[in-house]
Design an enzyme around this catalytic site. Structure first.
Site, PDB file in Angstrom:
ATOM      1  N   PHE A 179     108.831  52.212  39.580  1.00  0.00           N
ATOM      2  CA  PHE A 179     107.812  51.163  39.662  1.00  0.00           C
ATOM      3  C   PHE A 179     106.945  51.420  40.897  1.00  0.00           C
ATOM      4  O   PHE A 179     107.461  51.648  41.996  1.00  0.00           O
ATOM      5  CB  PHE A 179     108.439  49.773  39.718  1.00  0.00           C
ATOM      6  CG  PHE A 179     107.410  48.697  39.573  1.00  0.00           C
ATOM      7  CD1 PHE A 179     106.748  48.510  38.372  1.00  0.00           C
ATOM      8  CD2 PHE A 179     107.052  47.898  40.646  1.00  0.00           C
ATOM      9  CE1 PHE A 179     105.758  47.543  38.233  1.00  0.00           C
ATOM     10  CE2 PHE A 179     106.069  46.925  40.519  1.00  0.00           C
ATOM     11  CZ  PHE A 179     105.420  46.747  39.309  1.00  0.00           C
ATOM     12  N   ASP A 188     117.052  48.646  42.631  1.00  0.00           N
ATOM     13  CA  ASP A 188     116.091  47.599  42.291  1.00  0.00           C
ATOM     14  C   ASP A 188     116.500  47.048  40.928  1.00  0.00           C
ATOM     15  O   ASP A 188     116.488  47.770  39.921  1.00  0.00           O
ATOM     16  CB  ASP A 188     114.677  48.183  42.257  1.00  0.00           C
ATOM     17  CG  ASP A 188     113.610  47.128  41.961  1.00  0.00           C
ATOM     18  OD1 ASP A 188     113.941  46.050  41.415  1.00  0.00           O
ATOM     19  OD2 ASP A 188     112.430  47.397  42.262  1.00  0.00           O
ATOM     20  N   TYR A 236     110.803  36.380  39.406  1.00  0.00           N
ATOM     21  CA  TYR A 236     109.851  35.802  38.460  1.00  0.00           C
ATOM     22  C   TYR A 236     109.882  36.431  37.076  1.00  0.00           C
ATOM     23  O   TYR A 236     109.057  36.100  36.241  1.00  0.00           O
ATOM     24  CB  TYR A 236     108.425  35.828  39.031  1.00  0.00           C
ATOM     25  CG  TYR A 236     107.878  37.162  39.486  1.00  0.00           C
ATOM     26  CD1 TYR A 236     107.373  38.084  38.580  1.00  0.00           C
ATOM     27  CD2 TYR A 236     107.820  37.487  40.832  1.00  0.00           C
ATOM     28  CE1 TYR A 236     106.842  39.279  39.003  1.00  0.00           C
ATOM     29  CE2 TYR A 236     107.295  38.682  41.279  1.00  0.00           C
ATOM     30  CZ  TYR A 236     106.799  39.583  40.358  1.00  0.00           C
ATOM     31  OH  TYR A 236     106.284  40.781  40.784  1.00  0.00           O
ATOM     32  N   LYS A 237     110.840  37.317  36.850  1.00  0.00           N
ATOM     33  CA  LYS A 237     110.951  37.918  35.518  1.00  0.00           C
ATOM     34  C   LYS A 237     112.018  37.152  34.737  1.00  0.00           C
ATOM     35  O   LYS A 237     111.822  35.997  34.379  1.00  0.00           O
ATOM     36  CB  LYS A 237     111.252  39.407  35.660  1.00  0.00           C
ATOM     37  CG  LYS A 237     110.146  40.176  36.405  1.00  0.00           C
ATOM     38  CD  LYS A 237     110.447  41.653  36.489  1.00  0.00           C
ATOM     39  CE  LYS A 237     109.429  42.384  37.353  1.00  0.00           C
ATOM     40  NZ  LYS A 237     108.081  42.437  36.737  1.00  0.00           N
ATOM     41  N   ARG A 286     104.382  47.173  25.768  1.00  0.00           N
ATOM     42  CA  ARG A 286     105.712  46.764  26.213  1.00  0.00           C
ATOM     43  C   ARG A 286     106.031  45.383  25.662  1.00  0.00           C
ATOM     44  O   ARG A 286     105.236  44.449  25.808  1.00  0.00           O
ATOM     45  CB  ARG A 286     105.729  46.743  27.747  1.00  0.00           C
ATOM     46  CG  ARG A 286     107.100  46.750  28.356  1.00  0.00           C
ATOM     47  CD  ARG A 286     107.021  46.750  29.862  1.00  0.00           C
ATOM     48  NE  ARG A 286     106.588  45.445  30.372  1.00  0.00           N
ATOM     49  CZ  ARG A 286     106.549  45.121  31.662  1.00  0.00           C
ATOM     50  NH1 ARG A 286     106.893  46.021  32.578  1.00  0.00           N
ATOM     51  NH2 ARG A 286     106.148  43.930  32.052  1.00  0.00           N
TER      52      ARG A 286
END
Lengths: 416, 416
Positions: free
Chosen positions: B130, B201, B226-227, B375
């Site tokens: 990422f 991560d 926040y995911k 995605r």
């Protein structure tokens, strides 16, 4: 102020009636039975905040979902808020951005300043600066090892200690305990004369004093969102980088939001040239929404008038305490001269902790700072002259009655 | 899955009826007309969030003011939330804390890991990790100069590249684009064999997969609020530090909240021995309140069952796309084997951007990742098997009709 004016509440009622900022108080929720003298620790709740945050949660997040990063311009919020803070501190709109905490932002700016002065290793500050500022500087020193030397010099020695080894002078404009102001223009000029940069922590300044960072020639600054800016508990912080430094200043926290094209998802970091370079991770939108509501309480406020009111409240507080609590051991710990003082007033007392607890029990909420300081924040945006009168009367009662000696007000052990 | 089960929506209705997690969907506000397949970018809104944040604003902040740091235990929130996240990732309650952003936390942990391996300079990661992870690593490298070398090695080369020069391996457990999982136990063991640390991560893992950091022998980890944790836009991040490292790991961001006695206001930083050392500045309470409401949606959820449902949703999505969109150029970009996949599924298509825009216009919200990846996040906590069916039917329509070729879906220039 004559003795006559200090003798009765009437003259304070008159001053409120004549206060051109008096109606601003209507913008805040202030609980009944409370005189709030700690807005420099946590600003009071603006009336518009709950609706603003509620709309973000229910409408923007709940209905808009991930689309709101674009459709509600969440992604633009840090710069939009920065542009709104800018006029409060005398900066250009593209010189300020909101991000992270004050501690994290200080780390960024100090590492960045060291990068701008690669041949210098000294960071200069004062003992007794706000602890997190010193802790962050110590952390930079520990991380960078021999690259950095932290020197602490007292107020009367500091200006002379700025020399050709100094990379940056790092100071808090208004001292968190005493409210003493550093002469920002003078220290900055001295730093520049010696080729150093000045980094100013404006946590107890922004939203209370009329500041002109451009006139001062400021390089780098940062400040707190949850004190006079009324952004809510732990609100995000702001960063100021003078236009002339924005392209050269490297943030050590090079997260994706500081990238020139964050949504290209490329492997190599390429910093944007703008103030957005001071962003790191994804901005916390709920905190930003509340902070924006807080900043918006300043819309149309003349900062010079606001500062003048804060200074008048402080002068009145000091005069009243000395006139009406003279029998006590209270000692003024702030400058008597308003021009050298921020928007709070502090007194020392050996029983300071217990006295503050007794005041809080009576609804007069100030703050205690170890070991013996009673701190009274005089937020000019929502406090009245009669609040000052009433608070000092309560203080007089607490002192005269000795009620603060009640065991329930005794100091507890510090939390670890 | 037999062709028969893929031929009609009925079998998907049956699977929803048999889903023991089905009622969890009731805990979320999901807008009408939308199938939300982007919970791995921004989790959906829990129904309890607005009331929780509203109470914090109006009651705790508005009425309690600064007193709420104690009376409502705001000060304890980062550790309290960490303890609630711990069981979701197989950690002990005192090994996790919530603070800052994922980018900032990665900076802390990588600098800390380098400090634990003073004789080693290599940080190992993969290209295509990422972006903000790579950017932060590059920032650490730029700050510390010759002290650090960042090496990027591809998936098939990485394990062998861990050697006696390696200070830390820094990887994202579930790849943000392909959903491919790293074999966490195997890589961690390899790192330990060579004397290196592993930093994971967990941004696309926590809240979707059943993780056991203790079984894996994990050293350090961090993840996104926040995911899948449903903490709201830009929610704060969490940090995991194995108990055995907590006293030795030095955070470079030594703000006051990591001090052993922050409210003693002393000049010298003395880090606490606990996980609280990973705190830096004052915690942002509104973001924490929303994150806590998000974490609370997991109360009583069996993470093994949750992961199994996510994998089943993914298997169904892949099978349906291949069965019903076979005429298109869609190419599976995720592992077909669910055991090697996270809780999202990606496909590549030369017109991926436009196809995703057309899907969003039809209410099927997925995500596009440059240059050509569609995605689809399959959040097991609130998605139904019928959502998968309906989404793929919409995808089939969009592809078959060619409506994605409409100019309004054409890719815009990247924002800088």
């Amino acid at each position: 102020m004559t003795d006559n004016r200090l003798a009765s509440r009437d003259s304070f009622v008159e001053r409120d009636a004549a206060d051109p900022l008096a109606s601003r108080r209507d913008g805040f929720h202030l609980p009944g039975g409370v005189i709030y003298l700690d807005g420099n620790s946590l600003g009071a709740l603006p009336k518009r905040t709950a609706a603003r945050v509620g709309a973000m949660i229910e409408h923007e997040w709940g209905e808009g979902l991930v689309r709101s990063w674009n459709t509600h311009d969440w992604i633009g919020a840090p710069a939009r808020l920065g542009a709104k803070i800018a006029p409060l501190i005398g900066a250009a709109p593209d010189e300020v951005i909101v991000a992270d905490s004050t501690s994290v932002n200080l780390f960024k700016l100090v590492c960045g300043a060291l990068g701008l002065r690669p041949d210098r290793r000294v960071i200069l500050s004062e003992p007794g600066n706000f602890p997190t500022d010193l802790y962050v500087l110590q952390g930079v020193g520990a991380l960078l090892g021999g690259r950095v030397e932290l020197r602490l010099r007292s107020r009367d020695e500091l200006a002379d200690a700025i020399d050709e080894q100094t990379a940056a002078v790092v100071l808090t404009h208004v001292h968190y305990k005493t409210a003493e102001r550093w002469p920002m223009a003078e220290i900055t000029a001295r730093a520049h004369q010696r080729g150093a940069l000045a980094v100013w922590d404006l946590s107890h300044t922004a939203g209370a004093l009329a500041l002109d960072l451009h006139a001062v020639g400021a390089d780098l600054a940062l400040g707190c969102g949850y004190k006079y800016l009324n952004g809510g508990p732990g609100a995000p912080s702001f960063v100021y980088v003078a236009k002339r430094w924005q392209e050269a200043l490297v943030s050590p926290l090079s997260g994706w939001m500081g990238h020139a094209a964050p949504f290209d998802f490329v492997d190599d970091f390429e910093p944007t040239a703008s103030i957005r370079r001071q962003l790191c991770g994804t901005p916390g939108m709920l905190g930003l929404a509340a902070l924006e509501a807080g900043i918006d309480t300043f819309a149309g406020v003349d900062m010079v008038a606001l500062e003048a009111k804060g200074m008048a409240l402080g002068d009145a507080f000091i005069a009243l305490v000395e006139a009406r609590c003279g029998f006590s051991e209270l000692m003024l710990a702030s400058p008597r001269d308003a021009a050298r003082r921020g928007s709070h007033v502090s007194f020392r007392h050996p029983d300071g902790y217990a006295i503050m607890q007794a005041l809080i029990a009576r609804g007069v909420i100030g703050d205690f700072r170890a070991p013996d300081t009673l701190r009274f924040g005089l937020t000019p945006l929502y406090l009245r002259f009669t609040d000052v009168w009433d608070a000092v009367e309560t203080l007089r009662d607490v002192l005269a009655s000795g009620e603060y000696r009640d065991p329930r007000f005794a100091r507890r052990a510090a939390v670890t």
